[in-house]
Design a protein around this motif. Structure first.
Motif, PDB file in Angstrom:
ATOM      1  N   UNK A  24       0.849  -1.181   0.000  1.00 23.37           N
ATOM      2  CA  UNK A  24       0.000   0.000   0.000  1.00 23.37           C
ATOM      3  C   UNK A  24       0.898   1.249   0.000  1.00 23.37           C
ATOM      4  N   UNK A  25       0.347   2.356  -0.472  1.00 20.01           N
ATOM      5  CA  UNK A  25       1.131   3.590  -0.568  1.00 20.01           C
ATOM      6  C   UNK A  25       1.113   4.343   0.761  1.00 20.01           C
ATOM      7  N   UNK A  26       2.313   4.644   1.273  1.00 16.38           N
ATOM      8  CA  UNK A  26       2.488   5.450   2.471  1.00 16.38           C
ATOM      9  C   UNK A  26       2.841   6.880   2.068  1.00 16.38           C
ATOM     10  N   UNK A  27       2.596   7.800   2.950  1.00 13.28           N
ATOM     11  CA  UNK A  27       2.960   9.192   2.674  1.00 13.28           C
ATOM     12  C   UNK A  27       3.966   9.689   3.723  1.00 13.28           C
ATOM     13  N   UNK A  28       4.958  10.384   3.229  1.00 14.44           N
ATOM     14  CA  UNK A  28       5.975  11.019   4.065  1.00 14.44           C
ATOM     15  C   UNK A  28       5.856  12.529   3.952  1.00 14.44           C
ATOM     16  N   UNK A  29       6.079  13.220   5.043  1.00 17.43           N
ATOM     17  CA  UNK A  29       6.354  14.650   5.019  1.00 17.43           C
ATOM     18  C   UNK A  29       7.611  14.861   5.845  1.00 17.43           C
ATOM     19  N   UNK A  30       8.631  15.453   5.244  1.00 18.09           N
ATOM     20  CA  UNK A  30       9.916  15.651   5.911  1.00 18.09           C
ATOM     21  C   UNK A  30      10.259  17.131   5.866  1.00 18.09           C
ATOM     22  N   UNK A  38      12.381  16.860  10.994  1.00 19.12           N
ATOM     23  CA  UNK A  38      11.119  16.353  11.536  1.00 19.12           C
ATOM     24  C   UNK A  38      10.451  15.515  10.454  1.00 19.12           C
ATOM     25  N   UNK A  39       9.814  14.401  10.868  1.00 19.67           N
ATOM     26  CA  UNK A  39       9.235  13.457   9.915  1.00 19.67           C
ATOM     27  C   UNK A  39       7.822  13.083  10.350  1.00 19.67           C
ATOM     28  N   UNK A  40       6.908  13.125   9.384  1.00 23.07           N
ATOM     29  CA  UNK A  40       5.550  12.627   9.573  1.00 23.07           C
ATOM     30  C   UNK A  40       5.341  11.453   8.610  1.00 23.07           C
ATOM     31  N   UNK A  41       4.864  10.325   9.130  1.00 25.94           N
ATOM     32  CA  UNK A  41       4.572   9.153   8.318  1.00 25.94           C
ATOM     33  C   UNK A  41       3.078   8.879   8.406  1.00 25.94           C
ATOM     34  N   UNK A  42       2.430   8.990   7.252  1.00 27.00           N
ATOM     35  CA  UNK A  42       0.976   8.823   7.194  1.00 27.00           C
ATOM     36  C   UNK A  42       0.269   9.726   8.207  1.00 27.00           C
TER      37      UNK A  42
END
Length: 291
Positions: A24-30, A38-42
């Motif tokens: 499945x597709x995950x989303x990253x925001x870095x 700082x990192x956000x995962x899903x």
């Protein structure tokens, strides 16, 4: 991103608790501000304002600029919808100031020099900042004294500009020698503009004449830099724009520039201030946290 080989550990604390099932597709925001990441995962924060170390040279911060890599370790991983936005200096300073601010108290009203002593007539308040008058200098220092403390400041350096932070200053004398130290505030083009040859311990962030700081992390002349410095015992640690440029224990210093000793380096308490050298270097958003 999408992983297809069952490997879900991507080296980020907490990832396994919020990664989606395989394929499945995950989303990253870095978000990178200096070396702070700082990192956000899903949508879930998994890393907050951590320092990314320089894997290739542990003695230096990561480079100020560089390529973005998409990396695997043998398994098939796919990426799509990859976007990047550069963060300008003003926004970067706001991000840096928003973290770890507990305990910091303002030491400058933004309106006048109440609470400051020393060369008051050689400095001026301009647009909410303390600025050394062109052609003037001397040490402007707080009425309060500090032992172990941290300070935060935004610093604006003009071309060839020269100033410094006086640390544990006794109230009179040359801050570079009688204070614990003078932390240098110097434009990166100082040598080129003045024809001077600098010792590395004279460049921005260095404990003057004693310990050099890493260079290449200032913003362009005229832009505001964000500096945070911790002074604990004989140790000084400085982050400039999110990069650790100095981490030095002055008690271990035995080699001095020009063989000139620094009698003040063992001081355990003193004033905080600025050591002006004729250039309109400016400081704003000043705060101190006793430790």
């Amino acid at each position: 991103f999408q992983a297809e080989d069952g490997i879900r550990d991507i080296g980020v604390t907490g990832v396994q608790t919020c990664a989606l099932p395989i394929c499945q597709w995950n989303s990253f925001r870095i978000v990178m501000v200096g070396s702070r990441v700082s990192v956000w995962l899903n949508g879930k924060a998994v890393v907050e304002h951590a320092i990314m170390e320089n894997f290739y040279d542990r003695k230096r911060p990561i480079p100020a600029r560089g390529p973005i890599q998409l990396q695997t370790h043998g398994g098939e991983i796919r990426w799509k919808n990859v976007f990047i936005r550069e963060i300008a200096g003003a926004e970067a300073n706001q991000i840096l100031a928003s973290h770890g601010k507990a305990g910091f108290q303002p030491i400058f009203s933004g309106k006048d020099l109440a609470g400051w002593n020393g060369s008051v007539n050689d400095y001026e308040v301009v647009d909410g900042a303390i600025r050394c008058k062109k052609g003037k200098g001397g040490v402007l220092f707080t009425e309060a004294e500090y032992g172990d403390f941290a300070f935060r400041a935004e610093v604006q350096v003009p071309s060839a500009g020269n100033n410094g932070f006086a640390i544990r200053y006794p109230g009179s004398g040359d801050a570079a020698y009688v204070a614990m130290t003078e932390l240098q505030v110097l434009a990166e083009d100082y040598e080129a503009k003045t024809g001077s040859k600098l010792d590395p311990r004279q460049a921005y962030g260095g404990a003057y004449g004693m310990a050099p700081a890493h260079q290449g992390y200032q913003r362009p002349n005229g832009e505001w830099n964000f500096q945070e410095t911790y002074v604990q015992g004989s140790r000084i640690r400085t982050e400039l724009n999110g990069f650790v440029i100095l981490d030095a224990d002055l008690s271990t210093i035995t080699n001095y520039m020009a063989n000139s000793p620094h009698p003040g380096k063992t001081r355990t308490k003193g004033h905080f201030g600025f050591a002006g050298h004729n250039d309109p270097v400016a400081f704003r958003n000043l705060s101190v946290k006793p430790l």
